[in-house]
Design a protein around this motif. Sequence first.
Motif, PDB file in Angstrom:
ATOM      1  N   THR A  73       0.867  -1.288  -0.085  1.00 27.88           N
ATOM      2  CA  THR A  73      -0.007   0.155   0.062  1.00 27.88           C
ATOM      3  C   THR A  73       0.907   1.311  -0.027  1.00 27.88           C
ATOM      4  O   THR A  73       0.453   2.238  -0.394  1.00 27.88           O
ATOM      5  CB  THR A  73      -1.063   0.050   1.259  1.00 27.88           C
ATOM      6  N   ALA A  74       2.223   1.150   0.408  1.00 27.86           N
ATOM      7  CA  ALA A  74       2.909   2.483   0.583  1.00 27.86           C
ATOM      8  C   ALA A  74       4.356   1.943   0.201  1.00 27.86           C
ATOM      9  O   ALA A  74       4.773   0.919   0.374  1.00 27.86           O
ATOM     10  CB  ALA A  74       2.656   3.062   1.953  1.00 27.86           C
ATOM     11  N   ALA A  75       5.253   2.989  -0.289  1.00 30.51           N
ATOM     12  CA  ALA A  75       6.603   2.895  -0.474  1.00 30.51           C
ATOM     13  C   ALA A  75       7.344   3.998   0.049  1.00 30.51           C
ATOM     14  O   ALA A  75       6.786   5.240   0.075  1.00 30.51           O
ATOM     15  CB  ALA A  75       6.812   2.783  -1.930  1.00 30.51           C
ATOM     16  N   ILE A  76       8.633   3.730   0.584  1.00 29.22           N
ATOM     17  CA  ILE A  76       9.515   4.702   1.148  1.00 29.22           C
ATOM     18  C   ILE A  76      10.790   4.565   0.669  1.00 29.22           C
ATOM     19  O   ILE A  76      11.360   3.524   0.495  1.00 29.22           O
ATOM     20  CB  ILE A  76       9.880   4.397   2.907  1.00 29.22           C
ATOM     21  N   CYS A  77      11.057   5.778   0.226  1.00 29.35           N
ATOM     22  CA  CYS A  77      12.588   5.778  -0.555  1.00 29.35           C
ATOM     23  C   CYS A  77      13.446   6.813   0.092  1.00 29.35           C
ATOM     24  O   CYS A  77      13.130   7.911   0.101  1.00 29.35           O
ATOM     25  CB  CYS A  77      12.321   6.001  -1.967  1.00 29.35           C
ATOM     26  N   THR A  78      14.420   6.068   0.563  1.00 29.78           N
ATOM     27  CA  THR A  78      15.568   7.179   1.115  1.00 29.78           C
ATOM     28  C   THR A  78      16.792   7.024   0.536  1.00 29.78           C
ATOM     29  O   THR A  78      18.032   7.090   1.118  1.00 29.78           O
ATOM     30  CB  THR A  78      15.664   6.633   2.701  1.00 29.78           C
ATOM     31  N   LEU A  79      16.796   6.244  -0.625  1.00 32.26           N
ATOM     32  CA  LEU A  79      17.858   6.019  -1.455  1.00 32.26           C
ATOM     33  C   LEU A  79      18.555   7.433  -1.928  1.00 32.26           C
ATOM     34  O   LEU A  79      17.980   8.408  -2.408  1.00 32.26           O
ATOM     35  CB  LEU A  79      17.492   5.372  -2.981  1.00 32.26           C
ATOM     36  N   GLY A  80      19.882   7.384  -1.961  1.00 35.49           N
ATOM     37  CA  GLY A  80      20.672   8.752  -2.326  1.00 35.49           C
ATOM     38  C   GLY A  80      22.077   8.490  -2.136  1.00 35.49           C
ATOM     39  O   GLY A  80      22.579   7.747  -1.413  1.00 35.49           O
ATOM     40  N   VAL A  81      22.951   9.369  -2.811  1.00 37.62           N
ATOM     41  CA  VAL A  81      24.330   9.496  -2.639  1.00 37.62           C
ATOM     42  C   VAL A  81      24.773  10.201  -1.277  1.00 37.62           C
ATOM     43  O   VAL A  81      24.000  11.215  -0.952  1.00 37.62           O
ATOM     44  CB  VAL A  81      25.048  10.184  -4.013  1.00 37.62           C
TER      45      VAL A  81
END
Length: 228
Positions: A73-81
């Motif tokens: 139902t939900a997505a969390i994105c903390t991806l990053g350089v």
Amino acid sequence: MTLKSNQTAIVMLGASGAVGTETLQALLQEKYISRLTVLGRTPIPNINAAFVQQHKISIFDTASYQEYLQGHTAAICTLGVGEPSKVSKEEFIKIDKTAVLNFATACKKAGIQHFELLASVDISSKSKSFYLRTKGELVEELKALNFERLSVFQPSMILTPTNRYGMAQAITLKVWPLLKPFLRGGLRKYRGIPVHVLGQAMAKNIFKDAKAYEILQWDQFYTTAEKE
């Protein structure tokens, strides 16, 4: 209003970074998650919760994780350089914009309704700063995907308990908290945010009853992290 449903299923990308680690730990304490799927290049160690599934993927290949997105139902994105100044502009775009947008597009295709993004204060597609402009362009493209709810977290300096990136960060971590009394009114958004508070906010925001597009900054981090 706060949502309390054990039908909440969350997929997360970027759980190994400083903010991702804190967000993941906060999610592991929640009672209302039916499934938490963690995607990454390497598994996160010492996670024994029965509702957690981990999958080793390529962040650059949606085919490596598309099947794992179904039913969330939900997505969390903390991806990053971690240190954008240490990589080329091309590499920064590849990770912080293209990989994130591809993940979001795949989430939308899988029927995910709510997408959370870790971004930065002052992002704008019209910014003269390459970093802020790239992040701003990403958000504009995410808005075009028309998620039922899009939550964009915009911290200024993220205050970690340990220095991860050398002398410059060590100095910043010492000095930035001292600026807090001077950052008032419209400048409050530039206050440093402890990483554990930001992680708590990203986790607990999932359970708030809200719609459409929302920007969260310093004040919202604290009110959301404290909300039960």
